[in-house]
Design a protein around this motif. Structure first.
Motif, PDB file in Angstrom:
ATOM      1  N   ARG A  25       2.304  -3.695  -6.824  1.00  0.00           N
ATOM      2  CA  ARG A  25       0.868  -3.882  -6.640  1.00  0.00           C
ATOM      3  C   ARG A  25       0.395  -5.071  -7.461  1.00  0.00           C
ATOM      4  NH1 ARG A  25      -2.841  -1.944  -3.074  1.00  0.00           N
ATOM      5  NH2 ARG A  25      -2.137   0.187  -3.320  1.00  0.00           N
ATOM      6  N   ASN A  69     -12.376  -1.028  -4.206  1.00  0.00           N
ATOM      7  CA  ASN A  69     -11.522  -0.064  -4.900  1.00  0.00           C
ATOM      8  C   ASN A  69     -12.240   1.266  -5.054  1.00  0.00           C
ATOM      9  OD1 ASN A  69      -9.222   0.798  -6.339  1.00  0.00           O
ATOM     10  ND2 ASN A  69     -10.264   0.424  -8.287  1.00  0.00           N
ATOM     11  N   GLY A  99       0.396   2.057  -3.608  1.00  0.00           N
ATOM     12  CA  GLY A  99      -0.953   2.576  -3.441  1.00  0.00           C
ATOM     13  C   GLY A  99      -0.964   4.052  -3.103  1.00  0.00           C
ATOM     14  N   ALA A 140       0.827  -1.208   0.000  1.00  0.00           N
ATOM     15  CA  ALA A 140       0.000   0.000   0.000  1.00  0.00           C
ATOM     16  C   ALA A 140       0.861   1.257   0.000  1.00  0.00           C
ATOM     17  CB  ALA A 140      -0.921  -0.010   1.221  1.00  0.00           C
ATOM     18  N   LEU A 175      -7.753   2.274  -1.629  1.00  0.00           N
ATOM     19  CA  LEU A 175      -8.128   0.861  -1.699  1.00  0.00           C
ATOM     20  C   LEU A 175      -8.349   0.335  -0.285  1.00  0.00           C
ATOM     21  CD1 LEU A 175      -8.330  -1.767  -3.500  1.00  0.00           C
ATOM     22  CD2 LEU A 175      -5.948  -2.172  -2.866  1.00  0.00           C
TER      23      LEU A 175
END
Length: 674
Positions: free
Chosen positions: A351, A373, A265, A261, A379
């Motif tokens: 990812r 999502n 992310g 993440a 997320l």
């Protein structure tokens, strides 16, 4: 964490105790200092983590001296040994005081201990500090905290199951000799004590999820600093308890998701500013108990998953044709081995890289992973795992005239074979079912077990770990229970049809079905074959599992299946009404009853036993219908309870918060009012 440190220190001291005594008796003899060095080194490291600077300083000096002894740069003598033993005595005393709260010597006295240790000269008994009495603190700690091997706890749980069998035989013998009325009270008390013993052993396996989350602040800080990002971590629900073995098994998947993440992310500060976000990103990790499961949620406010980019990469690798799937379907391609939307692969994560391993490891625990999502906004990953590995929730069913158990976690729906939404057709020697337009391979459990096939009234939609959905036909679905699963006999295990054996509340041993093994034995291929098959929509993203029933008001109701402990028939006499409040006696315990209508006049009433993990309520009903899945989009809040669509019918959903707030009312006070 402090209790774990105290227990671990005691255990290590017990391990090195003989080495310390031998060294004290022969200070100048050659010996291996590894065990003693490991002890003080571990204590020092733990103190740094727990912010215990006084103990850390003592351990650091002792570690330095031992390191010099190991390298040969310093020679052992009686003064050095005495000084080191006093340091260890002081460490043990301070550690035990963390648990007992006892008064400890002033920190200034530590300097005398350190001076005596750091000098090579013999120190006279008058000038040296007196040794600390370590026996009393250790005994005090032992009475409060004992570390037990998991295998021993498993053996104790097995012995409790054997005890239930002995109780059943004793019940039959005494009933014949003395009569049921004469023995009922005593045997009921025995059953209650055995049940309490089983619960106590199960709780001994539990520990706060804080142990799983403890390493996250340092992990987030180090990863964010390495990537030049600013991330604020929020951790909630650290008091939720999980099976000890489950905590260890979840550590690596959680670390992978968190690092992933932060790396791919969450945007860097410039990217977040350009997107109108705060330069400091937010990463939230929470744990909560939902029925007999624990839900761990990892949520970030980063960029989310670029679904279009994911489709393009999947098409480039031949996993699917562009435009094949909806966003919800395509997002599950993140679990495909080797597929990533990242342009570069870093040493930290990518990812999608490794997410297949994360899912596989969680499914081995009987859990599941789902994604929500929010493109450009982040997320959310939900990990659902059972509370414990030692106790499994099962559905008891009948097939071929015999009773069996099926793990509840893999049962998605229970349908009546006569339901309008179900069409079952015979296809050669097998079956195929159409459920709300979806065709599913269908297996008769009785036929798969080479038993006589009788009228089969129910259809179970199951999804085995590592497999695809299919339907299992059974004669009857009885109940939902929590059982201890034990190994099955070797000749039964060799068939591949059984996952173990269990002892339900009836006291009659039953076999636990391996639904993947049943499919294999009948030639039905339900194993995960390719990414396309698994890219089907994840139901937990848009639907919830609901038990539908006819309430006392004659209307169609529903309740989240994670709240349902059991469905049982209760004598009408077990209900009590006092000053407008309703109560029901379940397992000799008075519980709040939610009576939404008039109780029927029948001798027995069907009751849903509901629990949120803290409170328990009884909900009387007229008739249980099916396990169904409701589209979340169809659910709207209306007054006290939400309503939704079940097929073409309107269904009213039980308000979880409302009924368990009522259950929290002091029952003794409520009874006193009557």
């Amino acid at each position: 964490m402090t209790q774990e440190f105290v227990a671990e220190t005691r255990d290590m001291l017990e391990h090195v105790g003989n080495a310390l005594l031998e060294w004290e008796s022969d200070p100048t003899g050659a010996r291996d200092f590894d065990d003693i060095f490991r002890f003080v080194h571990t204590v020092k490291g733990s103190c740094g983590f727990l912010n215990l600077p006084r103990i850390e300083k003592l351990a650091h000096v002792a570690e330095t001296v031992l390191s010099e002894l190991r390298s040969g740069n310093r020679k052992s003598n009686r003064a050095l040994v005495s000084g080191l033993l006093r340091i260890i005595d002081r460490i043990v005393l301070l550690t035990a005081a963390l648990e007992t709260g006892d008064v400890v010597p002033d920190e200034a006295s530590d300097s005398l201990l350190l001076t005596a240790l750091e000098t090579d000269s013999e120190t006279s008994p008058e000038s040296a500090p007196a040794p600390e009495p370590i026996s009393d603190p250790i005994v005090a700690v032992q009475r409060r905290n004992v570390r037990i091997d998991i295998d021993l706890l498993d053996a104790m749980m097995t012995q409790v199951s054997d005890l239930v069998l002995v109780r059943n035989e004793l019940t039959r013998t005494l009933n014949v000799a003395l009569g049921q009325e004469a023995t009922a009270a005593t045997l009921d008390a025995l059953s209650a004590r055995i049940a309490e013993l089983r619960i106590s052993i199960a709780r001994a396996r539990m520990q706060p999820v804080d142990r799983l989350f403890a390493a996250l602040p340092r992990l987030v800080r180090d990863t964010a600093n390495a990537l030049g990002k600013s991330v604020r971590l929020t951790v909630e629900g650290t008091d939720v308890e999980l099976d000890r073995e489950m905590v260890e098994q979840l550590r690596d998947p959680l670390i992978h998701i968190v690092r992933n993440a932060i790396d791919h992310g969450i945007e860097n500060a410039e990217g977040r500013t350009a997107a109108g976000k705060s330069p400091e990103a937010s990463l939230r990790v929470t744990a909560r108990q939902s029925g007999n499961q624990v839900v761990i949620t990892i949520s970030d406010d980063g960029r989310g998953i670029d679904v279009e980019r994911l489709r393009e990469r999947a098409a480039a690798t031949g996993l699917l044709q562009a435009g094949d799937y909806s966003d919800e379907q395509a997002i599950n391609l993140i679990f495909a081995p080797g597929l990533s939307t990242s342009e570069t692969v870093t040493a930290i994560s990518g990812r999608g890289i490794g997410m297949d391993v994360v899912r596989a490891n969680i499914e081995k625990l009987g859990g599941s992973v789902s994604l929500i999502n929010r493109p450009s906004h982040g997320l959310t990953i939900d990990i659902r795992v059972p509370l414990t590995l030692s106790i499994v929730t099962v559905l008891t069913v009948k097939a071929g005239g015999m009773e069996f158990a099926i793990p509840r976690a893999i049962v998605e729906e229970v349908l009546s074979a006569s339901s309008k939404s179900v069409v079952i057709e015979r296809l050669g020697t097998g079956y195929i079912s159409t459920v709300r337009g979806e065709k599913l391979a269908t297996i008769s459990l009785a036929s798969a077990l080479s038993l006589d096939e009788t009228r089969q009234t129910h259809l179970l939609i199951v999804k085995p770990t590592g497999g695809r959905r299919y339907a299992l036909m059974v004669e009857t679905v009885h109940d939902q229970e929590e059982v201890v699963v034990r190994q099955v006999a070797p000749h039964l295990s060799a068939t591949g049809l059984f996952a173990g054996q269990a002892l339900p509340n009836s006291g009659i041993p039953i076999l636990v079905i391996d639904v993947l093994g049943v499919a294999r034995s009948t030639g039905v291929n339900v194993e995960r074959q390719d990414v396309k098959a698994e890219a089907a929509p994840t139901q937990t993203l848009a639907t919830i599992s609901v038990l539908s029933f006819i309430g006392l008001d004659g209307m169609l109701w529903g309740v989240d299946t994670s709240l349902v402990e059991r469905i049982e028939d209760v004598p009408r006499a077990a209900f009590t009404l006092r000053s407008g409040d309703a109560f029901v006696t379940l397992d000799q315990t008075l519980c709040r009853a939610i009576v939404a209508g008039t109780l029927p006049t029948s001798e027995e009433i069907a009751v849903l036993r509901l629990s949120d993990g803290h409170s328990r309520v009884g909900f009387p009903v007229l008739q249980v219908e099916d396990l169904v899945r409701l589209d979340k989009a169809s659910i709207i809040n209306s007054g006290r309870n939400a309503i939704g669509l079940c097929g073409s019918e309107v269904i009213q959903l039980i308000n979880e918060r409302l009924i368990f707030d009522l259950a929290g009312t002091d029952l003794a006070e409520a009874t006193h009012r009557g």
